[in-house]
Write an enzyme that holds these catalytic residues in place. Sequence first.
Site, mmCIF file in Angstrom:
data_model
loop_
_atom_site.group_PDB
_atom_site.id
_atom_site.type_symbol
_atom_site.label_atom_id
_atom_site.label_comp_id
_atom_site.label_asym_id
_atom_site.label_seq_id
_atom_site.Cartn_x
_atom_site.Cartn_y
_atom_site.Cartn_z
ATOM 1 N N TYR A 33 20.996 9.274 -10.516
ATOM 2 C CA TYR A 33 20.656 8.178 -11.290
ATOM 3 C C TYR A 33 19.937 7.136 -10.353
ATOM 4 C CZ TYR A 33 21.434 4.197 -14.818
ATOM 5 O OH TYR A 33 20.912 3.681 -16.387
ATOM 6 N N SER A 49 16.255 6.204 -8.371
ATOM 7 C CA SER A 49 14.586 5.292 -8.241
ATOM 8 C C SER A 49 13.987 6.164 -9.826
ATOM 9 C CB SER A 49 13.479 5.692 -7.515
ATOM 10 O OG SER A 49 12.690 5.116 -8.137
ATOM 11 N N SER A 94 26.203 5.287 -8.977
ATOM 12 C CA SER A 94 25.574 4.824 -9.675
ATOM 13 C C SER A 94 25.991 5.028 -10.780
ATOM 14 C CB SER A 94 24.312 5.912 -9.493
ATOM 15 O OG SER A 94 23.426 6.053 -8.742
ATOM 16 N N GLN A 140 18.968 18.381 -2.641
ATOM 17 C CA GLN A 140 19.507 19.259 -3.958
ATOM 18 C C GLN A 140 19.696 20.869 -4.325
ATOM 19 O OE1 GLN A 140 15.196 18.714 -5.620
ATOM 20 N NE2 GLN A 140 15.251 16.903 -5.847
ATOM 21 N N HIS A 199 8.991 17.141 -8.478
ATOM 22 C CA HIS A 199 8.329 17.119 -6.402
ATOM 23 C C HIS A 199 8.951 18.364 -6.399
ATOM 24 C CE1 HIS A 199 6.578 16.994 -2.980
ATOM 25 N NE2 HIS A 199 8.161 16.465 -1.971
ATOM 26 N N GLY A 212 10.521 4.854 -9.849
ATOM 27 C CA GLY A 212 11.180 4.837 -11.129
ATOM 28 C C GLY A 212 10.989 3.136 -11.912
ATOM 29 N N ASP A 261 1.584 16.410 -1.518
ATOM 30 C CA ASP A 261 2.005 14.626 -2.306
ATOM 31 C C ASP A 261 2.479 14.521 -0.314
ATOM 32 O OD1 ASP A 261 3.937 13.547 -2.885
ATOM 33 O OD2 ASP A 261 5.323 14.344 -2.204
ATOM 34 N N GLU A 278 0.682 11.614 1.907
ATOM 35 C CA GLU A 278 2.799 10.885 2.838
ATOM 36 C C GLU A 278 2.424 10.523 4.780
ATOM 37 O OE1 GLU A 278 5.351 11.636 0.458
ATOM 38 O OE2 GLU A 278 6.289 13.333 0.982
HETATM 39 P P1 NAD Z 1 16.718 8.410 -5.159
HETATM 40 O O1 NAD Z 1 17.572 8.516 -3.808
HETATM 41 O O2 NAD Z 1 16.754 7.037 -6.065
HETATM 42 O O3 NAD Z 1 18.661 8.243 -6.018
HETATM 43 C C1 NAD Z 1 19.407 9.901 -6.287
HETATM 44 C C2 NAD Z 1 20.553 9.822 -6.677
HETATM 45 O O4 NAD Z 1 21.058 10.708 -6.518
HETATM 46 C C3 NAD Z 1 21.144 8.832 -6.907
HETATM 47 O O5 NAD Z 1 21.409 7.977 -8.016
HETATM 48 C C4 NAD Z 1 21.854 8.967 -6.039
HETATM 49 O O6 NAD Z 1 22.808 9.049 -6.176
HETATM 50 C C5 NAD Z 1 22.113 11.161 -6.448
HETATM 51 N N1 NAD Z 1 22.783 11.842 -5.766
HETATM 52 C C6 NAD Z 1 22.601 11.998 -4.292
HETATM 53 N N2 NAD Z 1 23.614 12.778 -3.557
HETATM 54 C C7 NAD Z 1 24.210 12.868 -4.863
HETATM 55 C C8 NAD Z 1 24.753 14.782 -4.642
HETATM 56 N N3 NAD Z 1 25.316 15.021 -3.965
HETATM 57 N N4 NAD Z 1 25.384 15.387 -6.249
HETATM 58 C C9 NAD Z 1 24.784 13.842 -7.188
HETATM 59 N N5 NAD Z 1 24.208 12.863 -7.078
HETATM 60 C C10 NAD Z 1 23.708 12.423 -6.036
HETATM 61 O O7 NAD Z 1 15.710 9.528 -5.110
HETATM 62 P P2 NAD Z 1 15.167 9.524 -5.590
HETATM 63 O O8 NAD Z 1 13.431 8.403 -5.392
HETATM 64 O O9 NAD Z 1 15.064 8.936 -7.321
HETATM 65 O O10 NAD Z 1 13.702 11.077 -6.110
HETATM 66 C C11 NAD Z 1 14.326 12.206 -6.848
HETATM 67 C C12 NAD Z 1 13.736 13.134 -6.814
HETATM 68 O O11 NAD Z 1 12.582 12.320 -7.676
HETATM 69 C C13 NAD Z 1 12.759 13.733 -5.733
HETATM 70 O O12 NAD Z 1 12.436 15.201 -5.744
HETATM 71 C C14 NAD Z 1 11.869 13.024 -5.171
HETATM 72 O O13 NAD Z 1 10.712 13.463 -4.893
HETATM 73 C C15 NAD Z 1 11.005 12.408 -6.605
HETATM 74 N N6 NAD Z 1 9.852 11.850 -7.151
HETATM 75 C C16 NAD Z 1 10.348 10.633 -6.112
HETATM 76 C C17 NAD Z 1 9.360 9.422 -6.462
HETATM 77 C C18 NAD Z 1 10.185 7.666 -6.103
HETATM 78 O O14 NAD Z 1 9.542 6.996 -6.223
HETATM 79 N N7 NAD Z 1 11.016 7.031 -5.567
HETATM 80 C C19 NAD Z 1 8.118 9.222 -6.995
HETATM 81 C C20 NAD Z 1 7.737 10.369 -7.548
HETATM 82 C C21 NAD Z 1 9.172 12.145 -7.945
HETATM 83 MG MG MG Z 2 4.844 10.994 -2.572
#
Ligand code: NAD
Ligand code: MG
Length: 343
Positions: A25, A27, A53, A86, A108, A134, A191, A195
């Site tokens: 939960y 971004s 979260s 993951q 991703h 997000g 991607d 970056e």
């Molecule tokens: P984030 O770091 O914002 O959020 C991660 C979430 O996972 C948090 O709620 C955290 O509490 C939870 N978490 C962490 N460790 C955990 C565990 N061991 N068990 C259960 N929950 C756990 O991550 P994000 O940026 O939202 O990225 C998530 C995916 O989305 C990734 O694959 C990323 O590449 C992809 N993505 C991100 C963006 C972006 O702009 N942030 C854009 C497109 C795709």
């Molecule tokens: Mg990217």
Amino acid sequence: MAEIFYDDDADLSVIQNRAVAIIGYGSQGHAHALNLRDSGVDVRVGLAEGSKSRAKAEAEGLRVLSVAEATKEAEVIMILVPDQVQRKVYAEEIAPNLADGNALFFAHGFNIRYGYIEAPAGVDVCMVAPKGPGHIVRREYADGRGVPVLVCVERDETGLAWELAKSYAKAIGGLRAGGIRTTFTEETETDLFGEQAVLCGGMSHLVMAGFETLTEAGYQPEMAYFECLHELKMIVDLMIEGGISKQRWSISDTAEYGDYVSGRRVVDAHVKANMKAVLEDIRSGAFAERFIADQDNGAPEFLALRAEEAGHPIEATGKELRKMFSWLKEGTDTDYVEGSAAR
Ligand code: NAD
Ligand code: MG
């Protein structure tokens, strides 16, 4: 040209008829969970016990379960925890609770492309990846618009994976803007390249090299900061609005001529050869292996590099100068180095 899906190409009822688990939960997780719920989808959030979260998700009225329980209840499992965790979350809590006909979703392709997650037979593997952070995915949906998404299917075991992926993309608002059809391989490799070579790695180091060049030649660091960092935003905004041409149309003829004659001296054939080498390390898996090995070991290289680069003199100069910009919002210039800043 890429194939692009819009709202009319997808049937919302497909995802409305499945139980969905959003794992994580952060971004992306909060945006997906809330947009799906508001699109009439049955959503639950899966979080680690004691996750910070949990309260945020519950305050929105979402049901929060353990990752294992959420997976058990759901038919569509969207994995939105950080890429480097993951594999572990999947192996320990998701894989043992998957059932035939379920679908694993990603935003991703990293873990699928590099083989850190291998779905069992009978399980579909799809991606819906918003091309924006997000909070924008949530804000645009709430305003009746959407952020463009990438849509792909790695494994279609049920024969329904594409309909499901498009339906999910529609439910988070992505097909209001458009969904580009791609593959896990193309998404992951482009991607990472973007970056590393341009957006993050290329840009940060271009700015730092420019700052060093001016300060080493005896110019004041404040001047170097303005000329090499601060004005970037204006340039980037113009490019986003109207491409490189709009940026060149807006600047003076002196600046435009300098762009042509000196830009190619700075970004010369060596730079492109270096970019090709970076791309090769992405394609071969060498980058992924180095990143994951370091993360698995407690991230010593990552943390040392973070500390080293945070100590660059441009950062101290910027910290002082930004106090002059009264319009930069209060609280936006907190300490990002320890990763403490909220996104
Ligand atoms: P984030 O770091 O914002 O959020 C991660 C979430 O996972 C948090 O709620 C955290 O509490 C939870 N978490 C962490 N460790 C955990 C565990 N061991 N068990 C259960 N929950 C756990 O991550 P994000 O940026 O939202 O990225 C998530 C995916 O989305 C990734 O694959 C990323 O590449 C992809 N993505 C991100 C963006 C972006 O702009 N942030 C854009 C497109 C795709
Ligand atoms: Mg990217």
